[in-house]
Design an enzyme around this catalytic site. Sequence first.
Site, PDB file in Angstrom:
ATOM      1  N   LYS A 150       6.828  14.043   5.092  1.00 60.60           N
ATOM      2  CA  LYS A 150       5.823  15.001   4.607  1.00 60.60           C
ATOM      3  C   LYS A 150       4.410  14.538   4.954  1.00 60.60           C
ATOM      4  CE  LYS A 150       4.292  15.016   0.154  1.00 60.60           C
ATOM      5  NZ  LYS A 150       2.825  15.025   0.137  1.00 60.60           N
ATOM      6  N   ASN A 151       4.112  13.285   4.657  1.00 66.83           N
ATOM      7  CA  ASN A 151       2.738  12.811   4.837  1.00 66.83           C
ATOM      8  C   ASN A 151       2.358  12.650   6.300  1.00 66.83           C
ATOM      9  OD1 ASN A 151       2.432  12.871   2.113  1.00 66.83           O
ATOM     10  ND2 ASN A 151       2.530  10.655   1.810  1.00 66.83           N
ATOM     11  N   CYS A 177      -5.004  17.752  -8.482  1.00 64.90           N
ATOM     12  CA  CYS A 177      -3.978  16.742  -8.288  1.00 64.90           C
ATOM     13  C   CYS A 177      -3.661  16.076  -9.602  1.00 64.90           C
ATOM     14  CB  CYS A 177      -4.483  15.728  -7.296  1.00 64.90           C
ATOM     15  SG  CYS A 177      -3.396  14.347  -7.196  1.00 64.90           S
ATOM     16  N   ARG A 184      -9.152  12.561  -7.357  1.00 61.85           N
ATOM     17  CA  ARG A 184      -8.947  12.269  -5.930  1.00 61.85           C
ATOM     18  C   ARG A 184     -10.066  12.932  -5.164  1.00 61.85           C
ATOM     19  NH1 ARG A 184      -2.664  13.122  -4.424  1.00 61.85           N
ATOM     20  NH2 ARG A 184      -3.016  11.862  -2.570  1.00 61.85           N
ATOM     21  N   ASP A 237       3.301   5.404  -3.479  1.00 64.06           N
ATOM     22  CA  ASP A 237       4.276   6.491  -3.568  1.00 64.06           C
ATOM     23  C   ASP A 237       5.677   6.001  -3.947  1.00 64.06           C
ATOM     24  OD1 ASP A 237       2.450   8.431  -3.004  1.00 64.06           O
ATOM     25  OD2 ASP A 237       3.000   8.668  -0.905  1.00 64.06           O
ATOM     26  N   ARG A 296       8.227  19.721  -3.493  1.00 56.79           N
ATOM     27  CA  ARG A 296       7.098  19.601  -2.553  1.00 56.79           C
ATOM     28  C   ARG A 296       7.366  18.540  -1.494  1.00 56.79           C
ATOM     29  NH1 ARG A 296       2.512  17.400  -5.083  1.00 56.79           N
ATOM     30  NH2 ARG A 296       1.975  17.118  -2.925  1.00 56.79           N
TER      31      ARG A 296
HETATM   32  C1  UD1 Z   1      -2.262   9.853   0.955  1.00 56.12           C
HETATM   33  C2  UD1 Z   1      -0.964  10.556   0.776  1.00 56.12           C
HETATM   34  C3  UD1 Z   1      -0.432  10.332  -0.600  1.00 56.12           C
HETATM   35  C4  UD1 Z   1      -0.322   8.873  -0.862  1.00 56.12           C
HETATM   36  C5  UD1 Z   1      -1.641   8.169  -0.548  1.00 56.12           C
HETATM   37  C6  UD1 Z   1      -1.533   6.662  -0.611  1.00 56.12           C
HETATM   38  C7  UD1 Z   1      -1.016  12.541   2.178  1.00 56.12           C
HETATM   39  C8  UD1 Z   1      -1.186  13.999   2.203  1.00 56.12           C
HETATM   40  N1  UD1 Z   1      -1.174  11.980   0.967  1.00 56.12           N
HETATM   41  O1  UD1 Z   1      -3.172  10.410   0.020  1.00 56.12           O
HETATM   42  O2  UD1 Z   1       0.828  10.935  -0.734  1.00 56.12           O
HETATM   43  O3  UD1 Z   1      -0.009   8.687  -2.217  1.00 56.12           O
HETATM   44  O4  UD1 Z   1      -2.083   8.481   0.749  1.00 56.12           O
HETATM   45  O5  UD1 Z   1      -0.608   6.215   0.317  1.00 56.12           O
HETATM   46  O6  UD1 Z   1      -0.743  11.898   3.171  1.00 56.12           O
HETATM   47  N2  UD1 Z   1     -10.476   8.049  -2.257  1.00 56.12           N
HETATM   48  C9  UD1 Z   1     -11.790   8.270  -2.597  1.00 56.12           C
HETATM   49  N3  UD1 Z   1     -12.487   9.200  -1.883  1.00 56.12           N
HETATM   50  C10 UD1 Z   1     -11.936   9.901  -0.848  1.00 56.12           C
HETATM   51  C11 UD1 Z   1     -10.598   9.664  -0.524  1.00 56.12           C
HETATM   52  C12 UD1 Z   1      -9.884   8.738  -1.240  1.00 56.12           C
HETATM   53  O7  UD1 Z   1     -12.320   7.664  -3.500  1.00 56.12           O
HETATM   54  O8  UD1 Z   1     -12.644  10.720  -0.247  1.00 56.12           O
HETATM   55  C13 UD1 Z   1      -9.692   7.077  -3.010  1.00 56.12           C
HETATM   56  C14 UD1 Z   1      -8.541   7.711  -3.745  1.00 56.12           C
HETATM   57  O9  UD1 Z   1      -8.918   8.232  -4.994  1.00 56.12           O
HETATM   58  C15 UD1 Z   1      -7.580   6.552  -3.858  1.00 56.12           C
HETATM   59  C16 UD1 Z   1      -7.825   5.785  -2.582  1.00 56.12           C
HETATM   60  O10 UD1 Z   1      -9.086   6.179  -2.099  1.00 56.12           O
HETATM   61  O11 UD1 Z   1      -7.909   5.751  -4.963  1.00 56.12           O
HETATM   62  C17 UD1 Z   1      -6.791   5.983  -1.496  1.00 56.12           C
HETATM   63  O12 UD1 Z   1      -6.589   7.371  -1.262  1.00 56.12           O
HETATM   64  P1  UD1 Z   1      -6.118   7.923   0.151  1.00 56.12           P
HETATM   65  O13 UD1 Z   1      -5.576   6.835   1.008  1.00 56.12           O
HETATM   66  O14 UD1 Z   1      -7.221   8.783   0.671  1.00 56.12           O
HETATM   67  O15 UD1 Z   1      -4.902   8.798  -0.244  1.00 56.12           O
HETATM   68  P2  UD1 Z   1      -4.717  10.265   0.157  1.00 56.12           P
HETATM   69  O16 UD1 Z   1      -5.069  10.458   1.601  1.00 56.12           O
HETATM   70  O17 UD1 Z   1      -5.333  11.129  -0.893  1.00 56.12           O
END
Ligand code: UD1
Length: 417
Positions: A22-23, A116, A121, A305, A397
Amino acid sequence: MGEFIIEGGRPLRGSLQVQGAKNSVLPILAATILHSGVSVLHHCPRLRDVDASIRILRQLGCRADWEGDDLVVDASTMVCSQIPDHLMREMRSSVIFLGAILSRCGEAELSLPGGCELGPRPIDLHLAALRQLGAEIDEGGGRLHCRAGDMCGREITLSIPSVGATENALLTACGCEGVTTIFNAAREPEIDDLQRFLRAMGHQVQGAGTSVVTVAGRSPTHDLEHTVMPDRIVAATYLAAVAAAGGEVELKGVDYRHLSTVIAALHEAGCRIHSTGSAVLLRSTGELKGVRPIRTAPYPGFPTDAQAVLMASLLKSKGTTVFVENIFENRYRHVDELCRMGADIRVEGRVAVVCGVERLRGAAVEATDLRGGAAMVVAALSAEGRSRIGSIHHVQRGYENIVGDLSALGACISLEA
Ligand code: UD1
């Protein structure tokens, strides 16, 4: 909405092919619009979030249709650079379309992505990365108005190695003239899969899997075919299920290197695991022991995850296991539900302490989120008696056919409408 009904206490046996990730497929679907032509995706999982991406692609004017097990996207007919609010709300990864649309059209308008269940997030890192590339972004009334401005290849640095921000920056950089270097990029295997997809399309991207990713700038693109990588979190879920319920299962089409931290934990818990290049065999008596602290971290650390499903597999283990959730603030919502089955778990902030109990009892529980719901399934398989798991739309999902897969391994699980 439906419920899963599970009679626990049966060992799992057999072999299984693991679905596409999925990711990985969600950012790849966004990336299809970088080519004004046809992308064929093999091993594409049929998931609600994939359906949501298909609706977004069609809204943009692209064609997106299933042909057997392949998903075929033709982005030559793309006419629109806006995504309406109701489509953006369906899933968080809709935000990856931002970089892709900007790259293709030089402008994009969309709203903030869906809410979420894992705590805040934000997308500040996504927007900061795009701004570092020169994009002009106005935020107002929940909508984002983005223009290419003086966008061009540059050196950019992410303050956290965010998966989504790395993907958005990468897709934006493919539309920029000149070389982009992304420092502190996420190293997750899904970024590597996105790089393979973009290269197959004609883009010159390298470094995925390391923390420095470079894009050589705009490149001519062509039609392509791509096979989506196997889903390492679905694989981790099924390994955790066999560990907890006992039995012997071979997962095929899995890259064990993507699962090294999960495999190490299950091995420490007492499972016997044998891995080859593309399969993992796990044998478990169902009698596990607690393991050293599990701290979630960006790849190659222990995946956030897989935290919930590993926790579910250790509920009856001998001893105590400490979990530390470092990625998301609110990722223990499954704990209260697991306790309804008799688990002994205490949570304090980012730390959860699991004390193994003698037995779990089947119960009526709710899937609190995608992976939390999967944890409910794992626990129910090792519980005595019947469990009913509600709110299974969360699980659907991310899992293409969890009922069919586990049934094929001998689990007593059904979906009641
Ligand atoms: C992706 C995955 C999700 C997985 C996560 C960690 C997808 C669609 N989702 O989520 O399933 O659980 O990686 O492996 O692939 N953060 C910020 N600001 C931002 C973006 C992120 O502060 O703009 C923080 C987040 O709150 C979190 C951390 O950075 O604490 C890591 O998040 P991130 O790696 O971005 O995860 P996702 O891409 O949201």
